[in-house]
Structure formats: structure tokens, C-alpha cells
Design an enzyme around this catalytic site. Structure first.
Site, PDB file in Angstrom:
ATOM      1  N   ARG A 108       0.850  -1.201   0.000  1.00  0.00           N
ATOM      2  CA  ARG A 108       0.000   0.000   0.000  1.00  0.00           C
ATOM      3  C   ARG A 108       0.877   1.239   0.000  1.00  0.00           C
ATOM      4  NH1 ARG A 108      -4.515   0.102   4.510  1.00  0.00           N
ATOM      5  NH2 ARG A 108      -2.704   0.294   5.856  1.00  0.00           N
ATOM      6  N   THR A 112      -1.508   7.439  -0.071  1.00  0.00           N
ATOM      7  CA  THR A 112      -2.822   7.329  -0.719  1.00  0.00           C
ATOM      8  C   THR A 112      -3.580   6.078  -0.260  1.00  0.00           C
ATOM      9  OG1 THR A 112      -1.946   6.001  -2.529  1.00  0.00           O
ATOM     10  CG2 THR A 112      -1.885   8.409  -2.815  1.00  0.00           C
ATOM     11  N   ASP A 204       1.021  -4.021  12.012  1.00  0.00           N
ATOM     12  CA  ASP A 204       1.391  -4.380  10.636  1.00  0.00           C
ATOM     13  C   ASP A 204       1.682  -5.880  10.574  1.00  0.00           C
ATOM     14  OD1 ASP A 204       3.113  -4.913   8.308  1.00  0.00           O
ATOM     15  OD2 ASP A 204       2.962  -2.765   7.998  1.00  0.00           O
TER      16      ASP A 204
HETATM   17  C1  PRP Z   1      -1.111  -5.078   4.215  1.00  0.00           C
HETATM   18  C2  PRP Z   1      -1.928  -6.341   4.306  1.00  0.00           C
HETATM   19  C3  PRP Z   1      -2.789  -6.240   3.061  1.00  0.00           C
HETATM   20  C4  PRP Z   1      -3.030  -4.755   2.953  1.00  0.00           C
HETATM   21  C5  PRP Z   1      -4.416  -4.489   3.449  1.00  0.00           C
HETATM   22  O1  PRP Z   1      -0.073  -5.204   3.332  1.00  0.00           O
HETATM   23  O2  PRP Z   1      -1.171  -7.502   4.349  1.00  0.00           O
HETATM   24  O3  PRP Z   1      -2.161  -6.733   1.891  1.00  0.00           O
HETATM   25  O4  PRP Z   1      -2.062  -4.120   3.783  1.00  0.00           O
HETATM   26  O5  PRP Z   1      -4.724  -3.179   3.278  1.00  0.00           O
HETATM   27  P1  PRP Z   1      -5.877  -2.676   2.294  1.00  0.00           P
HETATM   28  O6  PRP Z   1      -7.068  -3.520   2.572  1.00  0.00           O
HETATM   29  O7  PRP Z   1      -6.072  -1.247   2.734  1.00  0.00           O
HETATM   30  O8  PRP Z   1      -5.393  -2.757   0.893  1.00  0.00           O
HETATM   31  P2  PRP Z   1       1.051  -4.078   3.152  1.00  0.00           P
HETATM   32  O9  PRP Z   1       0.663  -3.128   2.065  1.00  0.00           O
HETATM   33  O10 PRP Z   1       1.363  -3.462   4.482  1.00  0.00           O
HETATM   34  O11 PRP Z   1       2.268  -4.888   2.596  1.00  0.00           O
HETATM   35  P3  PRP Z   1       3.154  -6.014   3.341  1.00  0.00           P
HETATM   36  O12 PRP Z   1       2.280  -7.223   3.528  1.00  0.00           O
HETATM   37  O13 PRP Z   1       4.257  -6.243   2.383  1.00  0.00           O
HETATM   38  O14 PRP Z   1       3.636  -5.443   4.652  1.00  0.00           O
HETATM   39  N1  URA Z   2      -2.229  -3.816   6.940  1.00  0.00           N
HETATM   40  C1  URA Z   2      -1.791  -4.289   8.137  1.00  0.00           C
HETATM   41  O1  URA Z   2      -0.827  -5.060   8.187  1.00  0.00           O
HETATM   42  N2  URA Z   2      -2.423  -3.904   9.248  1.00  0.00           N
HETATM   43  C2  URA Z   2      -3.475  -3.064   9.225  1.00  0.00           C
HETATM   44  O2  URA Z   2      -4.030  -2.752  10.306  1.00  0.00           O
HETATM   45  C3  URA Z   2      -3.904  -2.578   7.987  1.00  0.00           C
HETATM   46  C4  URA Z   2      -3.278  -2.976   6.857  1.00  0.00           C
END
Ligand code: PRP
Ligand code: URA
Length: 213
Positions: A108, A112, A204
Site C-alpha cells: 500500500r 494514498t 502491521d
Molecule cells: C497489508 C496487508 C494487506 C493490505 C491491506 O499489506 O497484508 O495486503 O495491507 O490493506 P488494504 O485492505 O487497505 O489494501 P502491506 O501493504 O502493508 O504490505 P506487506 O504485507 O508487504 O507489509
Molecule cells: N495492513 C496491516 O498489516 N495492518 C493493518 O491494520 C492494515 C493494513
């Protein structure tokens, strides 16, 4: 949140118990990883109650021959959304060791909150399989929607989405965008904060799984 026909929220005491430990900031990376796997296995059992391709097989017991239903070979694919979705793969492999795995890489944009795709590798023939898309966190729903869109563009018709913690905003977004995709969520949390994090959530998920913070 509205009631959606395609949303299944577990609220199971055993899963709730494990999620309480998962949320705790003191839970170690090892325990966090194990809990994500265990919860995924419990969810998979319920999630596969319907829609699993089966075939008949003749089985000879010591007493007689009977016709049994078995899961069709090579009919299930797991698609984790990287990174955090990777933590759920073994939880399904315990039940279906031969399930093929496709990977969709997304992160993400912190400002944004829009998902950015950076990787995609899917098994051949995925369009004919039951596809289990997994990601422990369903926050705004942007990543889930983009992953489903991509799989549909590849011809997948039988898709289920599994997430451990969902925010009402994200669950509604996916449920409305894809009424033909069942969304399985272990627990529905309160809301998102101004940074798009789920409250109370668990922080996270990727960082907690892989120790990156
Ligand atoms: C996190 C999570 C999802 C996303 C959810 O990933 O694992 O993929 O955020 O958020 P959304 O519903 O608002 O799209 P992140 O982008 O943090 O990446 P990562 O798993 O590599 O840490
Ligand atoms: N992605 C995460 O890992 N945690 C949250 O709370 C939202 C998005």
C-alpha cells in the site's frame, strides 16, 4: 456493517482465543507466525464446506467396495497477497499439501493507501481451479479488490477470499464489488484509523510475521 450474503464472519470461541493472543504486542514473531497458520487451518475447514470440486472414487474396504467422494486432484490453488498472505499458506497446505501456489505482490502506498502491484506469478490452469486468496488483513479493501480483479482477468471463476481480521470499510467494499466471491473473515474489527490501520487490529501483519520492525 450491512449484512452481505457473501460475507462469513466466524466468531468462533477457539479462533477468538487465538486472535486475542495474536493481537497482543508482546506476542513473539514465532508465536505470531504459528497462530496465523493455526487460525488459517481452522478457517479453511469451514471455508471449504462448499464449492470444492469433488469426484467419485471406488474404495475397497476389508468388507466391501463402496463409492466415495474425494477432492479432485489439482483443483485448488492458494494465492497469498505478499507479504503477509505468505503467513497463511502453510495453514492450508497442512490440509492440501499439493495445492499449487500463485503469488501476487502488492504494497500500500502509505499516503494514498492505494495498492501497488509489484509481482504476479500464477500456476498454469488457475482459471479452472478453486482459488483461495489469502491475506490476514482486510483494511480499506484496495489490495483484495485488485487481487480479485487480476484473477478474474486471468479467467478465474471460483474465487474465495480469506482474511483473519477485517475492517467494516474493507469488507463492505469487497463484498459489494464482487458479490460472487465469498469473503471469510475470522473477526470484524471496529474501524480504520487515519493511516488506514485496523482498530484494535494487530498492527502491521507483514512486519510482525517477518520481523521487519
Ligand atoms: C497489508 C496487508 C494487506 C493490505 C491491506 O499489506 O497484508 O495486503 O495491507 O490493506 P488494504 O485492505 O487497505 O489494501 P502491506 O501493504 O502493508 O504490505 P506487506 O504485507 O508487504 O507489509
Ligand atoms: N495492513 C496491516 O498489516 N495492518 C493493518 O491494520 C492494515 C493494513
Amino acid at each position: 456493517m450491512k449484512d452481505y450474503k457473501n460475507v462469513i464472519i466466524f466468531n468462533h470461541p477457539l479462533i477468538k482465543h487465538k486472535i486475542a493472543i495474536l493481537r497482543d504486542e508482546k506476542t513473539s514473531m514465532k508465536e505470531f507466525r504459528e497462530l496465523i497458520e493455526e487460525i488459517t487451518t481452522l478457517m479453511t475447514y469451514e471455508c471449504l464446506k462448499e464449492g470444492v470440486p469433488t469426484v467419485e472414487k471406488i474404495v475397497k474396504t476389508p468388507l466391501e467396495t463402496c463409492t466415495q467422494q474425494v477432492v479432485k486432484d489439482n483443483s485448488i490453488a492458494i494465492v497469498p497477497i505478499l507479504r503477509a498472505g505468505l503467513g497463511m499458506v502453510n495453514g492450508i497446505h497442512v490440509l492440501f499439501p499439493s495445492a499449487r501456489v500463485g503469488h501476487i505482490g502488492m504494497y500500500r502506498n502509505e499516503e494514498t493507501l492505494e495498492p501497488q502491484e509489484y509481482y504476479c506469478k500464477l500456476p498454469d490452469g488457475i482459471e479452472d481451479k478453486l482459488v483461495l486468496v489469502v491475506d490476514p488483513m482486510l483494511a480499506t479493501g484496495g489490495s483484495a479488490c485488485d487481487a480479485i480483479k487480476l484473477l478474474k482477468a486471468r479467467g478465474c471463476k471460483n474465487i474465495k477470499f480469506m482474511s483473519i481480521i477485517g475492517a467494516p470499510e474493507g469488507v463492505s467494499k469487497v463484498a459489494e464489488a464482487y458479490p460472487d466471491v465469498n469473503i471469510y473473515v475470522s473477526t470484524l474489527d471496529r474501524c480504520l484509523n487515519e493511516h488506514g490501520y485496523i482498530l484494535p487490529g494487530l498492527g502491521d501483519a507483514g512486519d510482525r510475521l517477518f520481523g521487519t520492525k
